[in-house]
Each structure stands twice: as structure tokens, then as C-alpha cells.
Design a protein around this motif. Structure first.
Motif, PDB file in Angstrom:
ATOM      1  N   UNK A 331      -7.601 -29.602 -64.419  1.00 35.41           N
ATOM      2  CA  UNK A 331      -7.887 -30.776 -63.605  1.00 35.41           C
ATOM      3  C   UNK A 331      -6.867 -31.867 -63.943  1.00 35.41           C
ATOM      4  N   UNK A 332      -6.513 -32.732 -63.002  1.00 33.85           N
ATOM      5  CA  UNK A 332      -5.526 -33.780 -63.279  1.00 33.85           C
ATOM      6  C   UNK A 332      -6.040 -34.739 -64.357  1.00 33.85           C
ATOM      7  N   UNK A 333      -5.154 -35.086 -65.307  1.00 36.99           N
ATOM      8  CA  UNK A 333      -5.553 -36.001 -66.372  1.00 36.99           C
ATOM      9  C   UNK A 333      -5.875 -37.380 -65.805  1.00 36.99           C
ATOM     10  N   UNK A 334      -5.171 -37.748 -64.716  1.00 38.98           N
ATOM     11  CA  UNK A 334      -5.426 -39.027 -64.054  1.00 38.98           C
ATOM     12  C   UNK A 334      -6.103 -38.776 -62.707  1.00 38.98           C
ATOM     13  N   UNK A 335      -7.139 -39.551 -62.449  1.00 39.72           N
ATOM     14  CA  UNK A 335      -7.882 -39.454 -61.183  1.00 39.72           C
ATOM     15  C   UNK A 335      -8.356 -38.023 -60.903  1.00 39.72           C
ATOM     16  N   UNK A 336      -9.089 -37.429 -61.841  1.00 38.82           N
ATOM     17  CA  UNK A 336      -9.563 -36.061 -61.595  1.00 38.82           C
ATOM     18  C   UNK A 336     -10.661 -36.029 -60.532  1.00 38.82           C
ATOM     19  N   UNK A 337     -10.633 -34.999 -59.699  1.00 41.94           N
ATOM     20  CA  UNK A 337     -11.712 -34.770 -58.740  1.00 41.94           C
ATOM     21  C   UNK A 337     -12.744 -33.898 -59.443  1.00 41.94           C
ATOM     22  N   UNK A 338     -13.760 -34.561 -60.004  1.00 37.76           N
ATOM     23  CA  UNK A 338     -14.664 -33.891 -60.927  1.00 37.76           C
ATOM     24  C   UNK A 338     -15.418 -32.736 -60.283  1.00 37.76           C
ATOM     25  N   UNK A 339     -16.004 -32.981 -59.120  1.00 33.97           N
ATOM     26  CA  UNK A 339     -16.802 -31.928 -58.490  1.00 33.97           C
ATOM     27  C   UNK A 339     -15.916 -30.748 -58.110  1.00 33.97           C
ATOM     28  N   UNK A 340     -14.745 -31.061 -57.591  1.00 37.06           N
ATOM     29  CA  UNK A 340     -13.838 -29.990 -57.187  1.00 37.06           C
ATOM     30  C   UNK A 340     -13.385 -29.167 -58.389  1.00 37.06           C
ATOM     31  N   UNK A 341     -13.093 -29.858 -59.501  1.00 33.69           N
ATOM     32  CA  UNK A 341     -12.630 -29.162 -60.700  1.00 33.69           C
ATOM     33  C   UNK A 341     -13.713 -28.258 -61.265  1.00 33.69           C
ATOM     34  N   UNK A 342     -14.928 -28.795 -61.386  1.00 31.45           N
ATOM     35  CA  UNK A 342     -16.011 -27.988 -61.934  1.00 31.45           C
ATOM     36  C   UNK A 342     -16.436 -26.912 -60.941  1.00 31.45           C
ATOM     37  N   UNK A 343     -16.377 -27.235 -59.652  1.00 33.44           N
ATOM     38  CA  UNK A 343     -16.714 -26.247 -58.633  1.00 33.44           C
ATOM     39  C   UNK A 343     -15.792 -25.044 -58.676  1.00 33.44           C
ATOM     40  N   UNK A 344     -14.511 -25.265 -59.037  1.00 31.19           N
ATOM     41  CA  UNK A 344     -13.573 -24.145 -59.119  1.00 31.19           C
ATOM     42  C   UNK A 344     -13.953 -23.178 -60.233  1.00 31.19           C
ATOM     43  N   UNK A 345     -14.604 -23.711 -61.272  1.00 32.59           N
ATOM     44  CA  UNK A 345     -15.008 -22.866 -62.394  1.00 32.59           C
ATOM     45  C   UNK A 345     -16.159 -21.948 -61.996  1.00 32.59           C
ATOM     46  N   UNK A 388     -14.385 -35.908 -70.939  1.00 36.07           N
ATOM     47  CA  UNK A 388     -15.503 -34.966 -71.052  1.00 36.07           C
ATOM     48  C   UNK A 388     -16.810 -35.665 -70.682  1.00 36.07           C
ATOM     49  N   UNK A 389     -16.947 -36.922 -71.069  1.00 35.80           N
ATOM     50  CA  UNK A 389     -18.188 -37.657 -70.794  1.00 35.80           C
ATOM     51  C   UNK A 389     -18.435 -37.812 -69.292  1.00 35.80           C
ATOM     52  N   UNK A 390     -17.382 -38.024 -68.513  1.00 36.70           N
ATOM     53  CA  UNK A 390     -17.599 -38.190 -67.067  1.00 36.70           C
ATOM     54  C   UNK A 390     -17.812 -36.844 -66.379  1.00 36.70           C
ATOM     55  N   UNK A 391     -17.450 -35.758 -67.044  1.00 38.65           N
ATOM     56  CA  UNK A 391     -17.694 -34.431 -66.477  1.00 38.65           C
ATOM     57  C   UNK A 391     -19.151 -33.997 -66.634  1.00 38.65           C
ATOM     58  N   UNK A 392     -19.759 -34.382 -67.754  1.00 36.01           N
ATOM     59  CA  UNK A 392     -21.086 -33.850 -68.076  1.00 36.01           C
ATOM     60  C   UNK A 392     -22.123 -34.061 -66.978  1.00 36.01           C
TER      61      UNK A 392
END
Length: 533
Positions: A331-345, A388-392
Motif C-alpha cells: 500500500x502507498x506509504x502516503x495517502x493509502x487507500x485503506x479499504x482497497x489495500x486490505x481488500x486486495x489481501x 498500522x493503527x489506521x488499518x485496524x
């Protein structure tokens, strides 16, 4: 040890050792050296050589011819007709001569059927004296017990055993740090950790700090600083820290054969070094996952070079075991698209595709929640604490109930005042020992400084599969020129506080395929050092 035996050898020479034999360290005899046993000259001409002198000449000839069976037999004859002091010196000379042979030659002699039993015994003794002192002492005792008549067991074995495990005397430690400039804050924390260790554990050791801030206009200043430190009596040098200084100093030291008194505080090719970030973190994380008997994991990493490199290393170790499955996403270190990144997993797009197919088939609008992958056992989420905190919270959206592992970046920087972080609850990660134990140290960099001083004064105790257990970062070890540490495992509890991770590895007695080269606690001998107050 070597210094002691060298002094012993010189002392014995002064006491009256057979000089020609014992001062010829090379294959060329020292022809101008007069034998202590030489008879006085008479007016009618040179005195006839004594039997002892003739024997010494024959020993030298056997050594030059590499006739080692004959060399030992003649040395035994000389040994049997002299004083105990000279006997010890003769034993030392034999040991040093055989020890200096190339390893390939020693190996060949050891399996040669023409080698005498005495020669093979001496080769076994030489091999024993090359062990780490912890293993060497009992091995020497066994040699003396099971082969008491061997020549080396008459004096030399006891002399070596007596001086084993005596600490190498370190009286002065020089520290090279950029005490001014952009790295001042880092350097001062390392400095504080070094001073805390010295004041509590080794107040008799003198500390001298040198400001080694790199100056592009004077790139070789580090070399003059190094010379000053050595001239001022430094037994060990901690640092430098900046890579520019390390490269210049390493090039100089490698050109002169190296200097094992220097411990660089960053990566250094050809020189001893100790990094703040463990060089084996990927191996430690992969080993932990293997011990949990996981079969399928996903790694979600930021695109920073450090996180991406760590992810690739974990993946390499993980895939060493046949049958292990892996999904690696970034995922991009800056301005990550959280749902998209986790959805890819969790393959959210596959769920969306199935929903679209069903909607087309039934001609009705359908609502759905992405189905969690059932094959995943754990997720490794690499990034700093903020990322990591904003991903949880996204895990709740996807109804993910999987173990989540992070890296050592989740370790709180300040050890004495860390606010809870509930967004990291239940995240498991490797951390420094000082994070989990009461200590007077204020930061992780102070712990780094503490351990740097410990290594400066205790590194002689390290060896293959031998660790120092008193490190504040972890169990300190050494492999080649690289010092490292094994971290502790922790987790954020439901209140967002860092707590030790309970040891819940399943069935540790069962055979587990571990990534190589693993070094487990059972393979290591731990030497306790005094912990921080």
C-alpha cells in the motif's frame, strides 16, 4: 589468552630456555643466536657441540622438512633432559608450531595413516585450544583425564586452563558520535545509554567521546580522530555512526588488515558492526509464524524501502518450507487507500465478481458483505504505529478475525512515558527487552547505547551459539563481523498497552520446519550479564 602465552614464552626464554630452538619462530634458523647451553670456547678453537645442541639442530631440520613424526620424537628427547620451566617452553613451542600450520595441512595429517599417535594427539590438542573458552575448559580437562601421559598434559594444558575465561582487560573506551548537527538528538540518546551502563556496571573504565560529525569538506577527519583515539590508549572504539565516516574508516582499516577493536554503529563491510535495527528481524518473524503451525499468511506492507525489504525477506524465509502459501501486497506509504489495500489481501474483487454474476443471473439487486478468505491463518501488517493503527478499524468492516503481526516499528520510542494506543489492540510484534521490563532507560536509543557498551566490554565472551543474556535490546550474539540481538515478543492489549506475549506456541516438542539459518534458544548457551537498574 594469546597475549598471556606470548608473555609466558618470553619469560621462559629469560629464565634460560634452550634459545636456538625456542626463538626460531620461522623455518629459517637464527644462526647468530648463541645457545644458552653452549660451552665456553677454548683458546685452541671452537668448542664441540653438546648433545643438547645437536638435538636442537635436528629438531630444526625436522621442522623445516615437515617431518612431524620425527619433530615430535626429537622434541620429546630434548624435553626429557631439561628443567620443568624449559619443559613448558618446549610444549609451548610444539603447540605453536602445529597451530600455525594451514588448516588443510592439519586436516590431512589427522587422517594420514602414517601420522604417529603422538602427532594425532597433538593435533587434537591444537583443535581443542581453538574452541571458545566455555567449551575449551571442559575439553582440556577431558584430554588430561583420558590421556594423562601426553606431553602437552604435563605443563601446557594446566597453564592454558588456568587463564581461560579471565576477562580481557578494557581500560578505556572511545566513542565516535555526531554530537552536533542533524544527528545530534540520536547521538545524545546513544551517549546517555553508554554513560548509564558505564556508571552502573563498569565505573573503572574511562570513557572518551569524540565528535565525529561528517564534514564533506574534510572527509578524512575520521581517520585523524581514529589515530588520536588509539594514541590516547583506547582499547575499544564504539562508532562511528554515519555511513560516510564508516565507509572511509572501513577502507583504511581493511587496507592495513583490519582492527577488531572498532564496533561501527551501522552496516560496515569488513568491520565489526552493531545495528539499531536487528539484522535478523525477518528471520525472527518468520520463525515465530512457523512455530504457530500456520500454513497460509498474507503480508501487507507499506512501499517504504525498509518495510518492502523486510516483507521480501519474511516471504523468502516463509517459503523455504514446502506447503507454505503466501499473499504479498503493498500500500502507498502516503495517502493509502485503506479499504482497497486490505481488500486486495482478502480477494474482495473476487467476492464482487461473484455478486455481479449472481445479480445478472437472478435479475435482481443484491446486497453483500465481502467474504473473508478462509485459507488465511494470519496477516503480517508492516508499517509504523500510525499506519498500522489506521488499518485496524478496517478489520471490523471486513469481519476479519485473524491474528495480526507487526514489526519492531511498533515499539514505543519512549520507554518511560508511552500513551496507550487502543487502535493497535491485539497486534503482536517483536520488540526490545527494555520495553517489557522496568528500567531507568528513557528511550530505545538509550537501550542501544547501553548494549553498545556491553559489547565493547564483553564481546570476548561471545562465540558460535553463545549469547549474552543481559542485553537491553535482547539476547546479544555475534556472527562473523555482525553483532545482533534476539528480540522479545509483545502485544498491545485491549487497553492499548504493550504487554509481554504469553508463550502460546503450539506443541514445541513436535518437529517443526523452521526457516534457515534459525538459531533457537535451545541451541544457544546464554551468559548472564547484569541488567540495567
Amino acid at each position: 589468552m594469546t597475549r598471556f602465552l606470548g608473555k609466558l614464552f618470553i619469560t621462559l626464554l629469560l629464565l634460560g630456555t634452550t634459545a636456538n630452538l625456542l626463538t626460531s619462530c620461522s623455518s629459517t634458523p637464527v644462526t647468530q643466536q648463541k645457545s644458552i647451553l653452549e660451552s665456553p670456547r677454548t683458546e685452541t678453537g671452537p668448542a664441540k657441540k653438546t648433545a643438547s645442541q645437536v638435538l636442537q639442530d635436528e629438531i630444526r631440520e625436522a621442522k623445516q622438512a615437515k617431518s612431524w613424526n620425527n619433530y615430535l620424537e626429537l622434541s620429546q628427547l630434548l624435553w626429557s633432559d631439561t628443567t620443568p620451566d624449559n619443559q613448558l617452553a618446549i610444549e609451548y613451542q610444539i603447540w605453536q608450531t602445529l597451530k600455525d600450520l594451514p588448516q588443510s595441512e592439519k586436516d590431512k595429517l589427522d587422517i594420514d595413516d602414517n601420522s604417529s599417535p603422538e602427532l594425532k594427539d597433538w593435533l587434537a590438542f591444537v583443535k581443542t585450544t581453538e574452541l571458545h573458552p566455555i567449551w575449551q575448559k571442559p575439553a582440556l580437562a577431558d584430554l588430561k583425564r583420558f590421556n594423562p601421559t601426553a606431553l602437552f598434559n604435563q605443563h601446557l594444558n594446566q597453564a592454558i586452563s588456568t587463564n581461560l575465561l579471565k576477562p580481557n582487560q578494557v581500560h578505556q573506551v572511545a566513542v565516535f558520535l555526531p554530537l552536533t548537527g542533524p544527528y545530534k538528538n540520536i547521538a545524545m540518546q546513544i551517549r546517555d545509554g553508554i554513560i548509564r551502563n558505564q556508571l552502573t556496571q563498569a565505573p573503572g573504565i574511562k570513557l572518551t567521546f569524540y565528535n565525529t560529525r561528517f564534514n564533506p569538506s574534510e572527509p578524512n577527519q575520521i581517520l585523524s580522530t581514529y589515530q588520536s583515539a588509539k594514541q590516547n590508549g583506547a582499547d575499544v572504539i564504539i562508532g562511528p555512526l554515519q555511513k560516510e565516516n564508516i565507509e572511509i574508516l572501513t577502507k583504511k582499516l581493511n587496507a592495513i588488515g583490519g582492527d577488531n577493536s572498532v564496533i561501527a554503529l551501522n552496516d560496515a563491510f569488513g568491520m565489526q558492526h552493531f545495528n539499531f535495527i536487528s539484522n535478523s528481524e525477518a528471520l525472527q518473524i518468520a520463525t515465530k509464524l512457523c512455530k504457530k503451525h500456520y500454513k497460509s499468511i498474507a503480508i501487507l506492507t507499506s512501499t517504504t524501502s525498509a518495510d518492502s525489504s523486510l516483507a521480501v525477506q519474511i516471504a523468502d524465509y516463509w517459503q523455504q518450507t514446502p506447503g507454505h502459501r503466501l499473499s504479498l501486497k503493498s500500500y502507498p506509504a502516503k495517502h493509502p487507500k485503506l479499504r482497497e489495500a486490505l481488500g486486495s489481501v482478502i480477494n474482495e474483487t473476487n467476492s464482487q465478481a461473484r455478486k455481479n454474476n449472481l445479480q445478472w443471473l437472478f435479475k435482481e439487486h443484491l446486497s453483500f458483505t465481502p467474504r473473508t478468505r478462509k485459507d488465511l491463518n494470519a496477516i503480517v501488517l508492516l508499517g509504523n504505529a500510525r499506519q498500522v493503527a489506521v488499518f485496524k478499524p478496517q478489520f471490523a468492516f471486513f469481519e476479519l478475525k485473524l491474528p495480526v503481526y507487526g514489526s519492531s516499528k511498533l515499539t514505543p520510542i519512549n520507554l518511560d512515558k508511552t500513551a496507550p494506543n487502543k487502535d493497535l489492540s491485539n497486534v503482536i510484534f517483536p520488540t526490545l527487552k527494555a520495553t517489557l521490563e522496568p528500567t531507568a532507560l528513557s528511550s530505545t536509543l538509550e537501550a542501544y547505547g547501553w548494549d553498545s557498551f556491553t559489547l565493547a566490554t564483553q564481546k570476548y565472551r561471545l562465540g558460535p551459539a553463545i549469547c549474552l543474556n543481559g542485553g537491553m535490546m535482547g539476547k546479544l550474539s555475534k556472527l562473523g563481523n555482525q553483532f545482533d540481538y534476539k528480540m522479545s515478543w509483545a502485544k498491545y492489549n485491549s487497553k492499548g498497552q504493550v504487554v509481554p506475549l504469553a508463550d502460546t506456541d503450539t506443541n514445541t516438542d513436535q518437529y517443526i520446519d523452521l526457516p534457515q539459518p534459525p538459531t533457537t534458544d535451545s541451541d544457544n548457551l546464554l551468559i548472564n550479564t547484569t541488567p540495567a537498574p
